[in-house]
Design a protein around this motif. Structure first.
Motif, mmCIF file in Angstrom:
data_model
loop_
_atom_site.group_PDB
_atom_site.id
_atom_site.type_symbol
_atom_site.label_atom_id
_atom_site.label_comp_id
_atom_site.label_asym_id
_atom_site.label_seq_id
_atom_site.Cartn_x
_atom_site.Cartn_y
_atom_site.Cartn_z
ATOM 1 N N MET A 1 -16.295 89.281 29.708
ATOM 2 C CA MET A 1 -16.820 88.031 30.243
ATOM 3 C C MET A 1 -15.680 87.136 30.728
ATOM 4 O O MET A 1 -14.664 87.001 30.057
ATOM 5 N N SER A 2 -15.882 86.526 31.889
ATOM 6 C CA SER A 2 -14.855 85.678 32.479
ATOM 7 C C SER A 2 -15.004 84.228 32.023
ATOM 8 O O SER A 2 -16.061 83.811 31.547
ATOM 9 N N THR A 3 -13.929 83.466 32.212
ATOM 10 C CA THR A 3 -13.920 82.038 31.916
ATOM 11 C C THR A 3 -13.434 81.283 33.146
ATOM 12 O O THR A 3 -12.369 81.595 33.694
ATOM 13 N N LEU A 4 -14.238 80.307 33.588
ATOM 14 C CA LEU A 4 -13.829 79.395 34.652
ATOM 15 C C LEU A 4 -13.239 78.165 33.980
ATOM 16 O O LEU A 4 -13.872 77.570 33.106
ATOM 17 N N SER A 5 -12.040 77.790 34.368
ATOM 18 C CA SER A 5 -11.383 76.676 33.677
ATOM 19 C C SER A 5 -10.796 75.675 34.654
ATOM 20 O O SER A 5 -10.353 76.020 35.752
ATOM 21 N N ALA A 6 -10.829 74.417 34.231
ATOM 22 C CA ALA A 6 -10.143 73.326 34.922
ATOM 23 C C ALA A 6 -9.006 72.882 34.018
ATOM 24 O O ALA A 6 -9.222 72.598 32.836
ATOM 25 N N GLU A 7 -7.802 72.822 34.565
ATOM 26 C CA GLU A 7 -6.628 72.490 33.766
ATOM 27 C C GLU A 7 -5.938 71.256 34.337
ATOM 28 O O GLU A 7 -5.426 71.274 35.461
ATOM 29 N N ASN A 8 -5.968 70.182 33.568
ATOM 30 C CA ASN A 8 -5.264 68.941 33.920
ATOM 31 C C ASN A 8 -5.603 68.460 35.329
ATOM 32 O O ASN A 8 -4.711 68.107 36.110
ATOM 33 N N LEU A 9 -6.893 68.426 35.642
ATOM 34 C CA LEU A 9 -7.317 67.992 36.970
ATOM 35 C C LEU A 9 -7.159 66.486 37.132
ATOM 36 O O LEU A 9 -7.562 65.698 36.273
ATOM 37 N N ASN A 10 -6.591 66.103 38.259
ATOM 38 C CA ASN A 10 -6.495 64.702 38.656
ATOM 39 C C ASN A 10 -6.874 64.591 40.126
ATOM 40 O O ASN A 10 -6.516 65.462 40.931
ATOM 41 N N LEU A 11 -7.590 63.534 40.465
ATOM 42 C CA LEU A 11 -7.936 63.296 41.861
ATOM 43 C C LEU A 11 -7.960 61.793 42.123
ATOM 44 O O LEU A 11 -8.652 61.046 41.419
ATOM 45 N N THR A 12 -7.200 61.381 43.102
ATOM 46 C CA THR A 12 -7.225 60.000 43.582
ATOM 47 C C THR A 12 -7.390 60.044 45.094
ATOM 48 O O THR A 12 -6.603 60.697 45.784
ATOM 49 N N PHE A 13 -8.431 59.404 45.599
ATOM 50 C CA PHE A 13 -8.656 59.401 47.041
ATOM 51 C C PHE A 13 -7.660 58.472 47.725
ATOM 52 O O PHE A 13 -7.148 57.511 47.122
ATOM 53 N N ALA A 14 -7.386 58.741 48.993
ATOM 54 C CA ALA A 14 -6.464 57.916 49.772
ATOM 55 C C ALA A 14 -6.957 56.471 49.816
ATOM 56 O O ALA A 14 -8.161 56.207 49.888
ATOM 57 N N ASN A 15 -6.023 55.545 49.735
ATOM 58 C CA ASN A 15 -6.308 54.105 49.812
ATOM 59 C C ASN A 15 -7.066 53.580 48.591
ATOM 60 O O ASN A 15 -7.675 52.510 48.645
ATOM 61 N N GLN A 16 -7.073 54.357 47.490
ATOM 62 C CA GLN A 16 -7.692 53.897 46.251
ATOM 63 C C GLN A 16 -6.658 53.934 45.130
ATOM 64 O O GLN A 16 -5.866 54.877 45.040
ATOM 65 N N ASP A 17 -6.688 52.914 44.287
ATOM 66 C CA ASP A 17 -5.724 52.836 43.188
ATOM 67 C C ASP A 17 -6.220 53.544 41.924
ATOM 68 O O ASP A 17 -5.438 54.127 41.180
ATOM 69 N N ILE A 18 -7.529 53.471 41.688
ATOM 70 C CA ILE A 18 -8.097 54.043 40.459
ATOM 71 C C ILE A 18 -8.456 55.503 40.696
ATOM 72 O O ILE A 18 -9.168 55.832 41.651
ATOM 73 N N PRO A 19 -7.988 56.417 39.844
ATOM 74 C CA PRO A 19 -8.320 57.836 40.016
ATOM 75 C C PRO A 19 -9.819 58.093 39.891
ATOM 76 O O PRO A 19 -10.512 57.429 39.118
ATOM 77 N N VAL A 20 -10.313 59.058 40.639
ATOM 78 C CA VAL A 20 -11.703 59.517 40.489
ATOM 79 C C VAL A 20 -11.816 60.369 39.226
ATOM 80 O O VAL A 20 -12.750 60.224 38.443
ATOM 81 N N LEU A 21 -10.848 61.259 39.027
ATOM 82 C CA LEU A 21 -10.765 62.087 37.830
ATOM 83 C C LEU A 21 -9.359 61.996 37.272
ATOM 84 O O LEU A 21 -8.388 61.932 38.027
ATOM 85 N N GLN A 22 -9.253 62.012 35.945
ATOM 86 C CA GLN A 22 -7.937 61.868 35.316
ATOM 87 C C GLN A 22 -7.781 62.833 34.151
ATOM 88 O O GLN A 22 -8.587 62.834 33.209
#
Length: 263
Positions: A1-22
């Motif tokens: 069985m496989s595992t899908l993983s997210a590792e240390n994801l961060n996302l900040t859109f352009a022209n925005q100061d607050i991250p969407v995901l941290q």
């Protein structure tokens, strides 16, 4: 069985100061049910888009086992809220459309589509037009289209939000039966607390500004359904009701706090 993983994801859109995901970390095991629950704006759909390969994070990795993923592939299939079916094609043609694009022979497409329509209980409407179907049946077509790729991970983005209460519960039962039969990893976004509790082995709570995981609950309600307990019995269990009310209060507190921060 496989595992899908997210590792240390961060996302900040352009022209925005607050991250969407941290600093977001998440493991989704094949054959399990994972549900993301949180107030509007906490980044649930953005997370799904990153996991599916539609959106690139600012930093961090998405992996299946040890393989880093950088774009969509056939191992991750998505069912959208609006089902996104092609109205000029009938049910069978919609389900087989991606296979046709891959260049599969017509007889093989017909065989695969027939098998999937049987799985989702739509063989009797294979030749029907999309506009002739109910909302629940359209969502089944969308799920059939995801299943025909044999992807081990199926993502569902608020798939039942537009359905009435009776149809919605019918579709919840449908997803549980598919999970039992197909043993795929289901990843579901919902605003409905009852739905989140019923359709998850792993319930992930997110908070906004920035979007991050605050708690992960391991639940047994779906497993109880697998063992033969009826959905109405599960939803009327005092344990289920108490947890539903606790989550409601937590999400309400999140919403109040966010309004105060924006004031």
């Amino acid at each position: 069985m496989s595992t899908l993983s997210a590792e240390n994801l961060n996302l900040t859109f352009a022209n925005q100061d607050i991250p969407v995901l941290q600093n977001l970390n998440l493991n989704i095991e094949e054959s399990t049910l994972t549900v993301i629950l949180g107030e509007s704006g906490c980044g649930k759909t953005t997370l799904l888009n990153i996991l599916a390969g539609f959106q690139k994070p600012s930093s961090g990795l998405v992996k299946i086992d040890d393989e880093i993923l950088t774009e969509p592939d056939a191992r991750r299939a998505v069912v959208f809220q609006d089902h996104a079916l092609l109205p000029w094609l009938n049910v069978a043609e919609n389900v087989g459309f991606a296979l046709k694009l891959k260049g599969l022979k017509a007889n093989l497409i017909e065989q695969k589509v027939a098998e999937i329509l049987e799985t989702v209980g739509l063989s009797h409407v294979a030749e029907s037009n999309i506009w002739e179907l109910s909302g629940g049946m359209k969502q089944r077509v969308g799920i059939a289209r995801a299943l025909v790729s044999h992807a081990p991970f199926i993502f569902l983005d608020e798939p039942f939000a537009a359905l009435d209460a009776f149809t919605r519960e019918s579709m919840q039962e449908f997803v549980l039966n598919l999970w039992i039969k197909e043993q795929k990893g289901f990843f579901l976004i919902t605003h409905d607390i009852e739905e989140a509790l019923l359709l998850s082995n792993q319930l992930v709570l997110m908070t906004a500004r920035p979007g991050k995981i605050v708690e992960t609950l391991n639940l047994d309600f779906a497993e109880r359904y697998r063992q033969g307990e009826a959905i109405r019995s599960i939803k009327s269990d005092p344990k289920f009701i108490q947890l539903r009310e606790d989550l409601f209060e937590r999400l309400r507190d999140q919403k109040v706090q966010r309004v105060e921060e924006l004031a």
